[in-house]
Structures are given as structure tokens and as C-alpha cells.
Motif scaffolding. Structure first.
Motif, PDB file in Angstrom:
ATOM      1  N   LYS A 171       1.277  -1.623   0.046  1.00  0.00           N
ATOM      2  CA  LYS A 171       0.027   0.290  -0.185  1.00  0.00           C
ATOM      3  C   LYS A 171       0.914   1.497  -0.270  1.00  0.00           C
ATOM      4  CE  LYS A 171      -3.629   2.641   0.867  1.00  0.00           C
ATOM      5  NZ  LYS A 171      -4.752   2.361  -0.316  1.00  0.00           N
ATOM      6  N   ILE A 172       0.982   2.293  -0.925  1.00  0.00           N
ATOM      7  CA  ILE A 172       1.423   3.043  -0.947  1.00  0.00           C
ATOM      8  C   ILE A 172       0.538   3.931  -0.331  1.00  0.00           C
ATOM      9  CG2 ILE A 172       3.029   4.812  -2.411  1.00  0.00           C
ATOM     10  CD1 ILE A 172       3.630   2.089  -2.021  1.00  0.00           C
ATOM     11  N   PHE A 173       0.997   5.127   0.044  1.00  0.00           N
ATOM     12  CA  PHE A 173       0.051   6.672   0.950  1.00  0.00           C
ATOM     13  C   PHE A 173       0.630   7.460  -0.080  1.00  0.00           C
ATOM     14  CE2 PHE A 173       1.473   3.851   4.934  1.00  0.00           C
ATOM     15  CZ  PHE A 173      -0.242   3.786   4.449  1.00  0.00           C
ATOM     16  N   ASP A 174      -0.082   8.796  -1.061  1.00  0.00           N
ATOM     17  CA  ASP A 174       0.087  10.000  -1.841  1.00  0.00           C
ATOM     18  C   ASP A 174      -0.254  10.914  -0.902  1.00  0.00           C
ATOM     19  OD1 ASP A 174       0.489  11.530  -3.725  1.00  0.00           O
ATOM     20  OD2 ASP A 174      -1.469  10.976  -4.945  1.00  0.00           O
ATOM     21  N   HIS A 175       0.464  10.900   0.431  1.00  0.00           N
ATOM     22  CA  HIS A 175       0.466  12.343   1.184  1.00  0.00           C
ATOM     23  C   HIS A 175       1.434  13.515   0.444  1.00  0.00           C
ATOM     24  CE1 HIS A 175       4.069  11.769   2.914  1.00  0.00           C
ATOM     25  NE2 HIS A 175       3.383   9.507   3.585  1.00  0.00           N
ATOM     26  N   GLY A 176       1.747  13.583  -0.537  1.00  0.00           N
ATOM     27  CA  GLY A 176       2.601  14.895  -0.990  1.00  0.00           C
ATOM     28  C   GLY A 176       3.564  14.830  -0.221  1.00  0.00           C
ATOM     29  N   HIS A 177       4.351  14.346   0.758  1.00  0.00           N
ATOM     30  CA  HIS A 177       5.186  14.412   1.757  1.00  0.00           C
ATOM     31  C   HIS A 177       6.747  13.569   1.519  1.00  0.00           C
ATOM     32  CE1 HIS A 177       3.428  18.282   2.954  1.00  0.00           C
ATOM     33  NE2 HIS A 177       2.413  17.567   3.711  1.00  0.00           N
ATOM     34  N   SER A 178       7.619  14.465   1.519  1.00  0.00           N
ATOM     35  CA  SER A 178       8.619  13.307   1.488  1.00  0.00           C
ATOM     36  C   SER A 178       9.502  14.212   3.186  1.00  0.00           C
ATOM     37  CB  SER A 178       9.897  13.247   0.485  1.00  0.00           C
ATOM     38  OG  SER A 178       9.950  14.809   0.254  1.00  0.00           O
ATOM     39  N   GLY A 179      10.772  13.291   3.243  1.00  0.00           N
ATOM     40  CA  GLY A 179      12.067  13.593   4.377  1.00  0.00           C
ATOM     41  C   GLY A 179      11.572  13.203   5.205  1.00  0.00           C
ATOM     42  N   PHE A 180      10.311  12.244   5.817  1.00  0.00           N
ATOM     43  CA  PHE A 180      10.447  11.634   7.301  1.00  0.00           C
ATOM     44  C   PHE A 180      10.648  11.053   7.788  1.00  0.00           C
ATOM     45  CE2 PHE A 180       5.867  13.927   5.963  1.00  0.00           C
ATOM     46  CZ  PHE A 180       5.661  13.641   6.977  1.00  0.00           C
ATOM     47  N   ARG A 181      11.391  11.035   8.807  1.00  0.00           N
ATOM     48  CA  ARG A 181      12.606  10.092   9.702  1.00  0.00           C
ATOM     49  C   ARG A 181      12.011   9.478  10.480  1.00  0.00           C
ATOM     50  NH1 ARG A 181      17.754   9.558   9.382  1.00  0.00           N
ATOM     51  NH2 ARG A 181      18.177   9.093  11.477  1.00  0.00           N
ATOM     52  N   PHE A 182      12.226   7.696  10.714  1.00  0.00           N
ATOM     53  CA  PHE A 182      11.495   7.610  12.224  1.00  0.00           C
ATOM     54  C   PHE A 182      12.356   7.847  13.454  1.00  0.00           C
ATOM     55  CE2 PHE A 182      11.689   3.167  14.810  1.00  0.00           C
ATOM     56  CZ  PHE A 182      10.346   3.255  15.005  1.00  0.00           C
ATOM     57  N   GLU A 183      10.603   8.115  13.825  1.00  0.00           N
ATOM     58  CA  GLU A 183      11.084   8.690  15.653  1.00  0.00           C
ATOM     59  C   GLU A 183      10.904   7.563  17.164  1.00  0.00           C
ATOM     60  OE1 GLU A 183       8.864  11.678  18.355  1.00  0.00           O
ATOM     61  OE2 GLU A 183      10.196  13.015  16.776  1.00  0.00           O
ATOM     62  N   LYS A 184       9.663   6.678  15.875  1.00  0.00           N
ATOM     63  CA  LYS A 184       9.228   5.566  17.144  1.00  0.00           C
ATOM     64  C   LYS A 184       7.786   5.306  17.142  1.00  0.00           C
ATOM     65  CE  LYS A 184       6.764   9.048  20.404  1.00  0.00           C
ATOM     66  NZ  LYS A 184       6.824  10.250  21.826  1.00  0.00           N
ATOM     67  N   ARG A 185       7.690   4.222  17.977  1.00  0.00           N
ATOM     68  CA  ARG A 185       6.528   3.309  18.101  1.00  0.00           C
ATOM     69  C   ARG A 185       6.215   2.782  19.244  1.00  0.00           C
ATOM     70  NH1 ARG A 185       8.278  -1.887  15.148  1.00  0.00           N
ATOM     71  NH2 ARG A 185      10.660  -0.999  15.489  1.00  0.00           N
TER      72      ARG A 185
END
Length: 186
Positions: free
Chosen positions: A143-157
Motif C-alpha cells: 500500500k502506497i500513501f500519496d500524502h505529498g510529503h517526503s523527508g520523514f524519519r522514523f521517530e518511535k513506535r
């Protein structure tokens, strides 16, 4: 302060870099990734297989490369073996863009999504991987989300007390945006 904030690694798995020891020359030149996925360059195309018989083997993916005269020595490749899924990052000769693939070895399916380079982590109970632009399950469902943003980094779960629900938090520091992706085991 910004310099005091420590993020976890963008990828929580260890990548193995390939070298000449991973190359097979007979009967056709190919790069062996853990003896489970095989990569070759033939006729200006990058080819992926799930068996090492190039002539009669099952080709699962093929795509063009910019420079057709390259050899296996020219490819920069590393992989992470995640059980059913193998995550591969690969850069063909003289190309700037690193290519990212998630391969379901058992089912012979492949997903290319270069957004996995930003950040990717395992889902609970090795159900697959999740990244800011989507997920890829061990059942080959993507599943691919088209939210129009890039550059996110994992912070926590954050895992719910019932153990079924997990919230994955991704952060884009330059805009102060959070991306919350939930996953239910059931």
C-alpha cells in the motif's frame, strides 16, 4: 536544542554490502544476495530472479539502466534479509539515484519504492516493513500513501497495552510535521 535530539536509526536492520565473493560467473554472471535473490545486468536491463538458473529461471522484475555496458563490478548493492522479505538498495553504474526494492522471496514478488531510503522499520511479528510512504507485507500486499510529503524519519513506535495495535511515528524536522501510521496485528 536540536543537537540534543537523538533519533533512532532510519533503518532498524543491518545491511550487508556485496562484493566479488557474492558474484557467480557460471553459467551467467549474476550477483547472489544471500543465495535467495539474484541480480544480473543483461542487454541494458537490471534483472531480478529468485533462483540462480538465469537461462530458465523465474525472472521477477526487469528495468532499464542508464549505461548498458556495465558489469556486476560496477553496481553498488547491499541487502537486508528480513525473513520472507529481502530489502535491497542498489545503485547502477554512474547513476545518482539509489534504487530500493522489497522482494518477497517465497512468492516471487517485488516492489520498487525509492522512498524506503528515508526510513523503514519492521512491522510487529515480522509481518513486513513500514515506511513513511506505505508498507509492504510478507503476503506481498503493498500500500502506497500519496500524502505529498517526503523527508520523514522514523521517530518511535508506540505499542498499545493489548499488544495488537502499534503506532509508528515519523517526523519531518524542517517543517515540524508528524506522520502517524497505525498497524493492527489482527
Amino acid at each position: 536544542f536540536d543537537h540534543e535530539v537523538k533519533f533512532p536509526p532510519a533503518h532498524e536492520f543491518r545491511f550487508i554490502r556485496t562484493n566479488r565473493d557474492n558474484q557467480r560467473r557460471e553459467p551467467f554472471p549474476m550477483l547472489s544476495l544471500g543465495d535467495r535473490v539474484f541480480v544480473s545486468v543483461q542487454e541494458n536491463k537490471l534483472e531480478f530472479r529468485v533462483d540462480d538458473n538465469t537461462e530458465a529461471g523465474q525472472k521477477i522484475h526487469s528495468e532499464a539502466v542508464d549505461h548498458g555496458d556495465q558489469t556486476l563490478d560496477d553496481i553498488q548493492c547491499s541487502y537486508a534479509d528480513l525473513g520472507e522479505i529481502m530489502l535491497i538498495r542498489l545503485t547502477p553504474y554512474q547513476e545518482e539515484q539509489e534504487r530500493w526494492y522489497a522482494v518477497n522471496v517465497k512468492r516471487g514478488k517485488i516492489l520498487r519504492n525509492d522512498a524506503m531510503s528515508e526510513s523503514a522499520v519492521m512491522l510487529p511479528d515480522q509481518h513486513g516493513i513500514i515506511f513513511p510512504q506505505g508498507y509492504y507485507l510478507e503476503t506481498s500486499i503493498a500500500k502506497i500513501f500519496d500524502h505529498g510529503h517526503s523527508g520523514f524519519r522514523f521517530e518511535k513506535r508506540i505499542t498499545a497495552p493489548n499488544g495488537e495495535d502499534t503506532l509508528f511515528v515519523f517526523y519531518k524536522s524542517d517543517e515540524g510535521l508528524y506522520l502517524l501510521l497505525s498497524y493492527n496485528l489482527v
